[in-house]
Design a protein around this motif. Structure first.
Motif, PDB file in Angstrom:
ATOM      1  N   GLN A  82     -75.962  77.234  76.247  1.00 29.14           N
ATOM      2  CA  GLN A  82     -76.671  77.938  77.309  1.00 29.14           C
ATOM      3  C   GLN A  82     -77.730  76.999  77.869  1.00 29.14           C
ATOM      4  N   MET A  83     -77.663  76.759  79.169  1.00 24.27           N
ATOM      5  CA  MET A  83     -78.573  75.819  79.812  1.00 24.27           C
ATOM      6  C   MET A  83     -79.416  76.542  80.853  1.00 24.27           C
ATOM      7  N   HIS A  84     -80.707  76.343  80.774  1.00 28.12           N
ATOM      8  CA  HIS A  84     -81.643  76.919  81.745  1.00 28.12           C
ATOM      9  C   HIS A  84     -82.442  75.788  82.388  1.00 28.12           C
ATOM     10  N   THR A  85     -83.031  76.106  83.533  1.00 32.96           N
ATOM     11  CA  THR A  85     -83.889  75.164  84.247  1.00 32.96           C
ATOM     12  C   THR A  85     -83.206  73.803  84.384  1.00 32.96           C
ATOM     13  N   LEU A  86     -81.984  73.829  84.891  1.00 32.81           N
ATOM     14  CA  LEU A  86     -81.231  72.589  85.032  1.00 32.81           C
ATOM     15  C   LEU A  86     -81.880  71.673  86.056  1.00 32.81           C
ATOM     16  N   LYS A  87     -81.757  70.375  85.781  1.00 28.85           N
ATOM     17  CA  LYS A  87     -82.334  69.357  86.650  1.00 28.85           C
ATOM     18  C   LYS A  87     -81.223  68.514  87.253  1.00 28.85           C
ATOM     19  N   PRO A  88     -81.463  67.861  88.395  1.00 29.64           N
ATOM     20  CA  PRO A  88     -80.428  67.012  89.012  1.00 29.64           C
ATOM     21  C   PRO A  88     -79.901  65.927  88.070  1.00 29.64           C
ATOM     22  N   GLU A  89     -80.766  65.410  87.193  1.00 35.96           N
ATOM     23  CA  GLU A  89     -80.305  64.401  86.232  1.00 35.96           C
ATOM     24  C   GLU A  89     -79.381  64.980  85.174  1.00 35.96           C
ATOM     25  N   GLY A  90     -79.181  66.284  85.205  1.00 32.80           N
ATOM     26  CA  GLY A  90     -78.222  66.918  84.317  1.00 32.80           C
ATOM     27  C   GLY A  90     -76.795  66.847  84.824  1.00 32.80           C
ATOM     28  N   THR A  91     -76.602  66.263  85.991  1.00 31.93           N
ATOM     29  CA  THR A  91     -75.253  66.063  86.514  1.00 31.93           C
ATOM     30  C   THR A  91     -74.507  65.102  85.612  1.00 31.93           C
ATOM     31  N   ALA A  92     -73.416  65.584  85.031  1.00 32.13           N
ATOM     32  CA  ALA A  92     -72.706  64.795  84.025  1.00 32.13           C
ATOM     33  C   ALA A  92     -71.431  65.517  83.634  1.00 32.13           C
ATOM     34  N   VAL A  93     -70.609  64.816  82.873  1.00 28.62           N
ATOM     35  CA  VAL A  93     -69.499  65.449  82.175  1.00 28.62           C
ATOM     36  C   VAL A  93     -70.024  65.871  80.803  1.00 28.62           C
ATOM     37  N   TYR A  94     -69.833  67.123  80.478  1.00 29.54           N
ATOM     38  CA  TYR A  94     -70.325  67.669  79.220  1.00 29.54           C
ATOM     39  C   TYR A  94     -69.172  67.789  78.228  1.00 29.54           C
ATOM     40  N   TYR A  95     -69.423  67.307  77.012  1.00 29.13           N
ATOM     41  CA  TYR A  95     -68.403  67.293  75.976  1.00 29.13           C
ATOM     42  C   TYR A  95     -68.862  68.068  74.748  1.00 29.13           C
ATOM     43  N   CYS A  96     -67.922  68.717  74.089  1.00 33.62           N
ATOM     44  CA  CYS A  96     -68.213  69.248  72.765  1.00 33.62           C
ATOM     45  C   CYS A  96     -67.468  68.407  71.736  1.00 33.62           C
ATOM     46  N   ALA A  97     -67.975  68.428  70.528  1.00 28.49           N
ATOM     47  CA  ALA A  97     -67.412  67.607  69.468  1.00 28.49           C
ATOM     48  C   ALA A  97     -67.606  68.313  68.130  1.00 28.49           C
ATOM     49  N   ALA A  98     -66.748  67.983  67.172  1.00 33.66           N
ATOM     50  CA  ALA A  98     -66.818  68.613  65.852  1.00 33.66           C
ATOM     51  C   ALA A  98     -66.752  67.555  64.767  1.00 33.66           C
ATOM     52  N   SER A  99     -67.432  67.849  63.658  1.00 34.17           N
ATOM     53  CA  SER A  99     -67.476  66.920  62.539  1.00 34.17           C
ATOM     54  C   SER A  99     -67.697  67.683  61.239  1.00 34.17           C
ATOM     55  N   PRO A 100     -67.109  67.206  60.138  1.00 34.42           N
ATOM     56  CA  PRO A 100     -67.410  67.825  58.842  1.00 34.42           C
ATOM     57  C   PRO A 100     -68.754  67.368  58.282  1.00 34.42           C
ATOM     58  N   THR A 101     -69.389  66.418  58.962  1.00 34.02           N
ATOM     59  CA  THR A 101     -70.641  65.835  58.491  1.00 34.02           C
ATOM     60  C   THR A 101     -71.825  66.361  59.286  1.00 34.02           C
ATOM     61  N   TRP A 102     -72.899  66.769  58.605  1.00 36.96           N
ATOM     62  CA  TRP A 102     -74.122  67.206  59.285  1.00 36.96           C
ATOM     63  C   TRP A 102     -75.146  66.074  59.394  1.00 36.96           C
ATOM     64  N   ALA A 103     -75.116  65.162  58.452  1.00 36.26           N
ATOM     65  CA  ALA A 103     -76.035  64.031  58.516  1.00 36.26           C
ATOM     66  C   ALA A 103     -75.814  63.264  59.810  1.00 36.26           C
ATOM     67  N   ASP A 104     -76.913  62.815  60.423  1.00 32.50           N
ATOM     68  CA  ASP A 104     -76.838  62.078  61.694  1.00 32.50           C
ATOM     69  C   ASP A 104     -76.100  62.885  62.761  1.00 32.50           C
ATOM     70  N   SER A 105     -76.342  64.170  62.812  1.00 32.84           N
ATOM     71  CA  SER A 105     -75.622  65.035  63.754  1.00 32.84           C
ATOM     72  C   SER A 105     -75.904  64.675  65.201  1.00 32.84           C
ATOM     73  N   TRP A 106     -76.940  63.890  65.454  1.00 29.31           N
ATOM     74  CA  TRP A 106     -77.274  63.457  66.805  1.00 29.31           C
ATOM     75  C   TRP A 106     -76.409  62.288  67.265  1.00 29.31           C
ATOM     76  N   SER A 107     -75.691  61.672  66.338  1.00 24.93           N
ATOM     77  CA  SER A 107     -74.948  60.449  66.652  1.00 24.93           C
ATOM     78  C   SER A 107     -73.498  60.752  66.974  1.00 24.93           C
ATOM     79  N   SER A 108     -72.999  60.186  68.075  1.00 27.71           N
ATOM     80  CA  SER A 108     -71.609  60.406  68.453  1.00 27.71           C
ATOM     81  C   SER A 108     -70.642  59.804  67.435  1.00 27.71           C
ATOM     82  N   TYR A 109     -71.110  58.878  66.605  1.00 29.66           N
ATOM     83  CA  TYR A 109     -70.221  58.212  65.670  1.00 29.66           C
ATOM     84  C   TYR A 109     -69.712  59.117  64.561  1.00 29.66           C
ATOM     85  N   VAL A 110     -70.411  60.215  64.279  1.00 31.72           N
ATOM     86  CA  VAL A 110     -69.955  61.081  63.191  1.00 31.72           C
ATOM     87  C   VAL A 110     -68.933  62.109  63.659  1.00 31.72           C
ATOM     88  N   TYR A 111     -68.671  62.137  64.960  1.00 33.19           N
ATOM     89  CA  TYR A 111     -67.750  63.131  65.512  1.00 33.19           C
ATOM     90  C   TYR A 111     -66.394  62.492  65.789  1.00 33.19           C
TER      91      TYR A 111
END
Length: 124
Positions: A82-111
């Motif tokens: 859920q996205m509110h107060t969207l900004k022009p810099e939010g123009t992008a392709v949005y992706y979802c990803a899944a991983s069995p690992t929670w550590a480093d959940s901010w990193s695309s490498y674990v997905y």
């Protein structure tokens, strides 16, 4: 192997709201942690937010904290952004990803499972 399909993208004016969905199939999504990323044109993919497999733990990028919310429905095997107060810099392709690992959940490498992406365009 979990397959992911995003939906809900589109065009919105700055300041507006949008909700993206990520539908999972082919695997046990309820045993995976999941996240949202976006990739603006000509830029690197960036982390937005993640949610653990049970849905009781989340973390967000500083840039979207307070404006974006990640949630999931484990019965329906769907994750939401859920996205509110969207900004022009939010123009992008949005992706979802899944991983069995929670550590480093901010990193695309674990997905290892990614959707095909959905386009969001925010006009000023």
């Amino acid at each position: 192997q979990v397959q992911l399909v995003e939906s809900g993208g589109g065009s919105v004016q700055a300041g507006g709201s949008l909700r993206l969905s990520c539908a999972a199939s082919g695997g046990i999504f309820s045993r995976h942690n999941a996240a949202w990323f976006r990739q603006p044109p000509g830029k690197e993919r960036e982390f937005l937010g993640a949610i653990n497999y049970s849905g009781d733990n989340t973390n967000y990028a500083d840039s979207v904290t307070g404006r974006f919310t990640v949630s999931r429905d484990s019965v329906k095997q769907i994750m939401y952004l859920q996205m509110h107060t969207l900004k022009p810099e939010g123009t992008a392709v949005y992706y979802c990803a899944a991983s069995p690992t929670w550590a480093d959940s901010w990193s695309s490498y674990v997905y290892h499972n990614w959707g095909q992406g959905t386009q969001v365009t925010v006009s000023s």
